[in-house]
Scaffold this motif. Structure first.
Motif, mmCIF file in Angstrom:
data_model
loop_
_atom_site.group_PDB
_atom_site.id
_atom_site.type_symbol
_atom_site.label_atom_id
_atom_site.label_comp_id
_atom_site.label_asym_id
_atom_site.label_seq_id
_atom_site.Cartn_x
_atom_site.Cartn_y
_atom_site.Cartn_z
ATOM 1 N N THR A 1 25.070 78.461 61.489
ATOM 2 C CA THR A 1 26.282 78.298 62.192
ATOM 3 C C THR A 1 26.340 79.478 62.885
ATOM 4 O O THR A 1 26.125 80.466 62.571
ATOM 5 C CB THR A 1 27.604 78.327 60.939
ATOM 6 N N ASP B 1 21.755 76.046 50.824
ATOM 7 C CA ASP B 1 22.681 76.923 51.243
ATOM 8 C C ASP B 1 23.692 76.945 50.069
ATOM 9 O O ASP B 1 24.433 76.301 49.489
ATOM 10 C CB ASP B 1 23.504 75.900 52.249
ATOM 11 N N ASN C 1 22.918 66.293 53.895
ATOM 12 C CA ASN C 1 23.028 67.202 54.928
ATOM 13 C C ASN C 1 23.478 68.562 54.224
ATOM 14 O O ASN C 1 24.407 68.598 53.649
ATOM 15 C CB ASN C 1 24.168 66.825 55.980
ATOM 16 N N THR C 2 22.588 69.618 54.667
ATOM 17 C CA THR C 2 23.022 70.732 54.234
ATOM 18 C C THR C 2 22.956 71.733 55.504
ATOM 19 O O THR C 2 22.000 71.495 56.546
ATOM 20 C CB THR C 2 21.682 71.298 53.423
ATOM 21 N N ARG C 3 23.781 72.494 55.608
ATOM 22 C CA ARG C 3 23.960 73.555 56.693
ATOM 23 C C ARG C 3 22.801 74.468 56.837
ATOM 24 O O ARG C 3 22.413 75.022 55.837
ATOM 25 C CB ARG C 3 25.273 74.305 56.752
ATOM 26 N N HIS D 1 27.684 74.095 64.366
ATOM 27 C CA HIS D 1 27.001 73.996 62.733
ATOM 28 C C HIS D 1 25.784 72.988 63.035
ATOM 29 O O HIS D 1 25.657 72.050 63.934
ATOM 30 C CB HIS D 1 27.944 73.305 61.958
ATOM 31 N N TYR E 1 22.760 71.033 60.903
ATOM 32 C CA TYR E 1 22.519 70.507 59.164
ATOM 33 C C TYR E 1 21.260 69.714 59.550
ATOM 34 O O TYR E 1 20.909 69.139 60.491
ATOM 35 C CB TYR E 1 23.711 69.369 59.192
ATOM 36 N N TYR F 1 30.169 65.909 56.167
ATOM 37 C CA TYR F 1 28.515 66.487 56.346
ATOM 38 C C TYR F 1 27.570 65.399 55.743
ATOM 39 O O TYR F 1 26.584 65.325 56.221
ATOM 40 C CB TYR F 1 28.379 67.539 55.963
ATOM 41 N N HIS G 1 26.983 75.534 50.043
ATOM 42 C CA HIS G 1 27.028 73.887 49.831
ATOM 43 C C HIS G 1 27.963 73.436 48.888
ATOM 44 O O HIS G 1 27.841 74.196 47.510
ATOM 45 C CB HIS G 1 25.579 73.530 49.808
ATOM 46 N N ASN H 1 19.195 66.710 56.731
ATOM 47 C CA ASN H 1 19.159 66.220 55.457
ATOM 48 C C ASN H 1 17.679 66.383 54.795
ATOM 49 O O ASN H 1 17.213 66.000 53.892
ATOM 50 C CB ASN H 1 19.640 65.067 55.148
ATOM 51 N N TYR I 1 31.298 72.831 55.852
ATOM 52 C CA TYR I 1 31.507 71.687 54.993
ATOM 53 C C TYR I 1 33.113 71.021 55.053
ATOM 54 O O TYR I 1 33.411 70.343 54.147
ATOM 55 C CB TYR I 1 31.132 71.962 53.463
#
Length: 158
Positions: free
Chosen positions: A67, A47, A62-64, A36, A38, A152, A50, A40, A148
């Protein structure tokens, strides 16, 4: 005649052992992990999955961004064009030793606001976010495909 039959028996035993080994190896579930990525620098609305997708947050958490499924000791490469919002390329090879993954992960991120190219070479503990670049980017390796499910939110970009 006895010597020939012992050789034949040894050959049959060897072939049976190889066949059993091949069957066990081919029927075993592959070791699949999820890498993953991520940042910020992006809001949760970046996402769709999220947990805070619709929340009006003043700061980014933090946002993915990506993946990918990986397996130990097998090279991987993934490209996410995303129209420079951001464009991401991730490649490398990781080796598992206990609860750590080591190796090199090459990360290239192209964004109208920033561009980074980073070779991440420090060990990555399983299910733990590891910061890189300016600590506004994080990697994690997990058995869980849900990014998530991990902790995260490790702080906001100042």
């Amino acid at each position: 005649m006895r010597r020939f039959s012992l050789q034949t028996l040894a050959l049959i035993v060897a072939l049976v052992a190889v066949a059993i080994g091949w069957w066990v190896d081919s029927s075993r579930e592959p070791q699949i992990y999820y890498l993953h990525y991520y940042s910020n620098r992006y809001r949760p609305s970046h996402d769709l999955y999220h947990p805070d997708y619709d929340a009006p947050l003043p700061n980014s958490i933090n946002t993915r961004l990506a993946t990918i499924a990986i397996s130990p000791n097998i090279p991987f490469r993934a490209e996410f064009p995303n129209g420079y919002d951001p464009t991401i390329t991730i490649s490398g090879t990781l080796t598992r030793s206990g609860q750590l993954f080591s190796g090199t992960v090459l990360i290239d991120v192209q964004d109208p606001g920033a561009a980074i190219e980073f070779d991440h070479a420090t060990p990555i503990p399983i299910d733990t976010l590891v910061p890189f670049f300016d600590s506004s980017h994080h990697l994690a390796v997990s058995r869980n495909p849900d990014p998530y499910s991990l902790k995260y939110d490790v702080g906001q970009l100042n």
